[in-house]
Design a protein around this motif. Structure first.
Motif, PDB file in Angstrom:
ATOM      1  N   GLU A   1       0.833  -1.206   0.000  1.00  0.00           N
ATOM      2  CA  GLU A   1       0.000   0.000   0.000  1.00  0.00           C
ATOM      3  C   GLU A   1       0.867   1.255   0.000  1.00  0.00           C
ATOM      4  N   GLN A   2       0.256   2.349  -0.428  1.00  0.00           N
ATOM      5  CA  GLN A   2       0.918   3.645  -0.426  1.00  0.00           C
ATOM      6  C   GLN A   2       0.941   4.206   0.999  1.00  0.00           C
TER       7      GLN A   2
ATOM      8  N   ALA B   1       3.344  12.458  10.852  1.00  0.00           N
ATOM      9  CA  ALA B   1       3.866  11.106  10.650  1.00  0.00           C
ATOM     10  C   ALA B   1       3.563  10.624   9.246  1.00  0.00           C
ATOM     11  N   LEU B   2       4.384   9.704   8.797  1.00  0.00           N
ATOM     12  CA  LEU B   2       4.169   9.011   7.534  1.00  0.00           C
ATOM     13  C   LEU B   2       3.716   7.605   7.869  1.00  0.00           C
ATOM     14  N   MET B   3       2.524   7.208   7.403  1.00  0.00           N
ATOM     15  CA  MET B   3       1.952   5.915   7.768  1.00  0.00           C
ATOM     16  C   MET B   3       1.327   5.245   6.551  1.00  0.00           C
TER      17      MET B   3
ATOM     18  N   PRO C   1       8.039   5.736  -0.188  1.00  0.00           N
ATOM     19  CA  PRO C   1       8.171   4.305  -0.497  1.00  0.00           C
ATOM     20  C   PRO C   1       6.917   3.543  -0.075  1.00  0.00           C
ATOM     21  N   VAL C   2       6.518   2.574  -0.890  1.00  0.00           N
ATOM     22  CA  VAL C   2       5.351   1.770  -0.538  1.00  0.00           C
ATOM     23  C   VAL C   2       5.694   0.876   0.646  1.00  0.00           C
ATOM     24  N   VAL C   3       4.670   0.483   1.389  1.00  0.00           N
ATOM     25  CA  VAL C   3       4.840  -0.418   2.526  1.00  0.00           C
ATOM     26  C   VAL C   3       4.257  -1.779   2.159  1.00  0.00           C
ATOM     27  N   THR C   4       5.059  -2.806   2.316  1.00  0.00           N
ATOM     28  CA  THR C   4       4.617  -4.166   2.018  1.00  0.00           C
ATOM     29  C   THR C   4       4.526  -4.961   3.315  1.00  0.00           C
ATOM     30  N   THR C   5       3.338  -5.465   3.596  1.00  0.00           N
ATOM     31  CA  THR C   5       3.144  -6.338   4.755  1.00  0.00           C
ATOM     32  C   THR C   5       3.504  -7.761   4.352  1.00  0.00           C
TER      33      THR C   5
END
Length: 279
Positions: free
Chosen positions: A163-164, A229-231, A252-256
């Motif tokens: 997700e972004q 914050a960046l979340m 940067p995208v966050v990958t779970t």
């Protein structure tokens, strides 16, 4: 090398003082000094620069400190996993950051519980950065981690969701009405500094932002106008009217990912991973 020698060296390298290290290890100082000297002779390298006033790590010593910590952590993890495997009620310990991937976690637990082979899942809700450490030291069997914030090197993983990221600002802030923000703008807000999260050793990096340890503390500081914050974008569902969300396209995208030790042969862990990847 013996684990005893590695523990001795780590204590000296962290304290940079033989007396304090001996007190920490509850041994006398002379045998500790002899053990370090013997270790240096066996390796054929100097690990510590010694003077009458202080000691300091050499380059070789810094390498051994890093590797020794990993080796001791692996030994302790093996002990914990072995004891847990012999427990009367087998189960799986899943570590995840509190407040993160809430919807995904709920779906995963429901999907796994519906399987005929399901066993008990103990969920450990942790602070930022803690799930990775709990997985590596054997306190957890599996973890939900988030790249790029968590390091997954040396672990087996399966990507679950990408997700972004968005900027979380106090409601009413002048930037809260923008259609989007850039990373440069987020990192250059003197009135709303980014928070500082603790490192694995508990220390905080330098910077103007407030020191935070959990999601609740951070969201309250943002609402009070003390930080931004960046979340991950999925945080929208957890915030209130006192917060504003603005997309940050160049973040940067966050990958779970679901992660587990590469040497794991646990059928329960494998079943849980399969349930996660089917979601």
């Amino acid at each position: 090398m013996e684990t005893r020698e590695l523990r001795y060296f780590v204590a000296v390298a962290e304290e940079l003082h033989f007396g304090r290290a001996a007190q920490r290890l509850t041994i006398a100082q002379p045998p500790l000094s002899r053990a370090i000297q013997q270790l240096e002779r066996r390796l054929g390298v100097v690990l510590l620069h010694r003077t009458t006033r202080a000691i300091a790590l050499t380059d070789a010593g810094a390498v051994l400190l890093r590797e020794a910590r990993l080796a001791l952590e692996a030994v302790e993890a093996a002990e914990r996993r072995t004891r847990r495997a012999a427990a009367d009620r087998p189960g799986v310990v899943l570590a995840t950051k509190a407040g993160a991937s809430r919807e995904l976690l709920s779906k995963l637990l429901d999907a796994y519980a519906a399987e005929p082979f399901a066993i008990d899942i103990e969920v450990m809700l942790c602070g930022p950065g803690e799930p990775e450490g709990l997985l590596r030291n054997g306190h957890a069997d599996v973890a939900l981690l988030h790249r790029p914030y968590d390091t997954t090197s040396g672990l087996d993983t399966e990507d679950l969701h990408t997700e972004q990221q968005v900027a979380v600002l106090p409601a009413g802030h002048p930037l809260s009405t923008r259609s989007h923000l850039s990373m440069a703008e987020i990192t250059d807000l003197p009135d709303l500094p980014l928070p500082r999260w603790p490192r694995r050793d508990g220390s905080y990096p330098d910077g103007p932002g407030p020191q935070v340890r959990d999601h609740t503390q951070l969201t309250q500081l943002i609402a009070l106008g003390r930080a931004c914050a960046l979340m991950p974008e999925s945080v929208r569902a957890q915030l209130r009217d006192e917060h504003a969300i603005v997309p940050v396209p160049d973040a940067p995208v966050v990958t779970t990912v679901i992660a587990w030790p590469p040497h794991s042969r646990s059928k329960a862990v494998a079943d849980l991973v399969r349930s996660a990847t089917r979601l």
